[in-house]
Design a protein around this motif. Sequence first.
Motif, PDB file in Angstrom:
ATOM      1  N   LEU A 117      37.239  61.423  26.327  1.00 48.38           N
ATOM      2  CA  LEU A 117      36.646  60.127  26.111  1.00 48.38           C
ATOM      3  C   LEU A 117      37.689  58.951  26.539  1.00 48.38           C
ATOM      4  O   LEU A 117      37.333  58.142  27.029  1.00 48.38           O
ATOM      5  N   ILE A 118      38.944  59.038  26.157  1.00 43.16           N
ATOM      6  CA  ILE A 118      39.887  58.177  26.407  1.00 43.16           C
ATOM      7  C   ILE A 118      39.936  57.867  28.030  1.00 43.16           C
ATOM      8  O   ILE A 118      39.907  56.820  28.555  1.00 43.16           O
ATOM      9  N   GLY A 119      40.110  59.082  28.655  1.00 37.41           N
ATOM     10  CA  GLY A 119      40.195  59.210  30.243  1.00 37.41           C
ATOM     11  C   GLY A 119      38.853  58.715  30.782  1.00 37.41           C
ATOM     12  O   GLY A 119      38.996  57.680  31.779  1.00 37.41           O
ATOM     13  N   LEU A 120      37.761  59.055  30.264  1.00 38.92           N
ATOM     14  CA  LEU A 120      36.418  58.639  30.707  1.00 38.92           C
ATOM     15  C   LEU A 120      36.072  56.954  30.661  1.00 38.92           C
ATOM     16  O   LEU A 120      35.832  56.320  31.557  1.00 38.92           O
ATOM     17  N   LEU A 121      36.585  56.545  29.527  1.00 34.96           N
ATOM     18  CA  LEU A 121      36.459  55.096  29.186  1.00 34.96           C
ATOM     19  C   LEU A 121      37.366  54.309  29.875  1.00 34.96           C
ATOM     20  O   LEU A 121      37.075  53.230  30.508  1.00 34.96           O
ATOM     21  N   GLY A 122      38.695  54.854  30.200  1.00 34.70           N
ATOM     22  CA  GLY A 122      39.485  54.275  31.165  1.00 34.70           C
ATOM     23  C   GLY A 122      39.143  54.302  32.601  1.00 34.70           C
ATOM     24  O   GLY A 122      39.278  53.104  33.369  1.00 34.70           O
ATOM     25  N   PHE A 123      38.556  55.171  33.070  1.00 34.06           N
ATOM     26  CA  PHE A 123      37.839  55.423  34.395  1.00 34.06           C
ATOM     27  C   PHE A 123      36.797  54.292  34.443  1.00 34.06           C
ATOM     28  O   PHE A 123      36.597  53.751  35.689  1.00 34.06           O
ATOM     29  N   LEU A 124      36.199  53.960  33.511  1.00 29.79           N
ATOM     30  CA  LEU A 124      35.053  52.854  33.497  1.00 29.79           C
ATOM     31  C   LEU A 124      35.720  51.365  33.375  1.00 29.79           C
ATOM     32  O   LEU A 124      34.783  50.503  33.333  1.00 29.79           O
ATOM     33  N   GLY A 125      37.020  51.144  33.080  1.00 22.77           N
ATOM     34  CA  GLY A 125      37.595  50.037  32.815  1.00 22.77           C
ATOM     35  C   GLY A 125      37.794  49.677  31.257  1.00 22.77           C
ATOM     36  O   GLY A 125      38.183  48.569  31.225  1.00 22.77           O
ATOM     37  N   ILE A 126      37.628  50.523  30.468  1.00 21.64           N
ATOM     38  CA  ILE A 126      37.705  50.059  28.926  1.00 21.64           C
ATOM     39  C   ILE A 126      38.951  50.957  28.555  1.00 21.64           C
ATOM     40  O   ILE A 126      38.992  51.880  28.401  1.00 21.64           O
ATOM     41  N   SER A 127      40.188  50.020  28.819  1.00 18.02           N
ATOM     42  CA  SER A 127      41.407  50.557  28.499  1.00 18.02           C
ATOM     43  C   SER A 127      41.749  50.508  26.957  1.00 18.02           C
ATOM     44  O   SER A 127      41.195  49.798  26.248  1.00 18.02           O
ATOM     45  N   ASN A 128      42.519  51.194  26.517  1.00 26.07           N
ATOM     46  CA  ASN A 128      43.082  51.475  24.959  1.00 26.07           C
ATOM     47  C   ASN A 128      42.027  51.585  23.938  1.00 26.07           C
ATOM     48  O   ASN A 128      41.964  50.626  23.099  1.00 26.07           O
ATOM     49  N   PRO A 129      41.108  52.448  24.195  1.00 24.85           N
ATOM     50  CA  PRO A 129      39.899  52.288  23.016  1.00 24.85           C
ATOM     51  C   PRO A 129      41.108  52.983  21.770  1.00 24.85           C
ATOM     52  O   PRO A 129      41.855  53.510  21.673  1.00 24.85           O
ATOM     53  N   LEU A 148      34.479  49.140  36.165  1.00 27.03           N
ATOM     54  CA  LEU A 148      33.601  47.642  36.410  1.00 27.03           C
ATOM     55  C   LEU A 148      33.467  47.418  34.821  1.00 27.03           C
ATOM     56  O   LEU A 148      32.562  46.274  34.665  1.00 27.03           O
ATOM     57  N   LEU A 149      34.038  47.843  33.643  1.00 23.83           N
ATOM     58  CA  LEU A 149      33.740  47.476  32.502  1.00 23.83           C
ATOM     59  C   LEU A 149      34.990  46.942  31.793  1.00 23.83           C
ATOM     60  O   LEU A 149      35.075  47.310  30.623  1.00 23.83           O
ATOM     61  N   LYS A 150      35.606  46.073  32.322  1.00 23.92           N
ATOM     62  CA  LYS A 150      36.814  45.627  31.783  1.00 23.92           C
ATOM     63  C   LYS A 150      37.106  44.839  30.631  1.00 23.92           C
ATOM     64  O   LYS A 150      37.965  44.821  30.159  1.00 23.92           O
ATOM     65  N   ASN A 151      35.977  44.124  30.380  1.00 21.54           N
ATOM     66  CA  ASN A 151      35.952  43.244  29.296  1.00 21.54           C
ATOM     67  C   ASN A 151      35.294  43.854  27.989  1.00 21.54           C
ATOM     68  O   ASN A 151      34.452  43.011  27.253  1.00 21.54           O
ATOM     69  N   LYS A 152      35.214  44.992  27.740  1.00 23.74           N
ATOM     70  CA  LYS A 152      34.692  45.581  26.520  1.00 23.74           C
ATOM     71  C   LYS A 152      35.860  46.269  25.758  1.00 23.74           C
ATOM     72  O   LYS A 152      36.938  46.724  26.432  1.00 23.74           O
ATOM     73  N   THR A 153      35.290  46.533  24.538  1.00 23.98           N
ATOM     74  CA  THR A 153      36.298  47.364  23.437  1.00 23.98           C
ATOM     75  C   THR A 153      35.595  48.492  23.050  1.00 23.98           C
ATOM     76  O   THR A 153      34.449  48.305  22.587  1.00 23.98           O
ATOM     77  N   ALA A 154      36.332  49.412  22.833  1.00 21.09           N
ATOM     78  CA  ALA A 154      35.824  50.797  22.269  1.00 21.09           C
ATOM     79  C   ALA A 154      36.584  51.336  21.010  1.00 21.09           C
ATOM     80  O   ALA A 154      37.897  51.221  21.171  1.00 21.09           O
ATOM     81  N   TYR A 155      35.664  51.792  20.253  1.00 25.49           N
ATOM     82  CA  TYR A 155      36.346  52.666  19.066  1.00 25.49           C
ATOM     83  C   TYR A 155      35.674  53.963  19.063  1.00 25.49           C
ATOM     84  O   TYR A 155      34.434  54.093  19.379  1.00 25.49           O
TER      85      TYR A 155
END
Length: 202
Positions: free
Chosen positions: A159-171, A127-134
């Motif tokens: 972390l990449i898998g977890l962020l993707g699971f939450l909707g934050i793709s391609n950190p 549900l966090l699709k409009n976020k960016t991560a580093y």
Amino acid sequence: MQILHLDSSILGAASVSRTLSSNIVARLVALHPDSKVIYRDLASDPAMHLSGNHLAAWQGAGSPDAELTEDLFKGNSYLQELLESQIIVIGTPMYNLTIPTPLKAWIDRIALVGKTFQYTANGPEGLLKNKTAYIASSRGGMYSPGNPGAALEHQESYLIGLLGFLGISNPAVIRAEGLAINAQFKDAAIAQALQEIAAIGA
């Protein structure tokens, strides 16, 4: 714009991941001068690990324990900070092939069904699709693809898998590894990572 900056290394000023994460945030603020930065030092002020008492409190049992009550409020703050931020910067060393436990404790407070992900007939949906991560990553050995230790890497990949699971793709991953090989190798790895940071948004 709000930037959520997390550090999890126990090494304080000697931490390479902290150096990288702070430089990433500085670069982002330079690109977006009106940004607000929320900082959490998860190593110096960690959340408690989840317990049955946490689950009981969430289910309405209440908590007579002042320490647990304070910790529940901390977890709520973690979630609200994440939801209100557009960019997340995570500083993480590799400890015993994975992330530090205070960072895992943070994840256990923000990975909540109905808040940051949901289950659907087609599987889980972030549900966090409009976020960016580093991810500012440091590690003593060589674990990136193509190295003999790659199969043991459960830090960045988790972390990449977890962020993707939450909707934050391609950190974006900024990495300094091989830090324990020798001083020359360490200096070169840090210099390369800082160069990558300087190129963000360029």
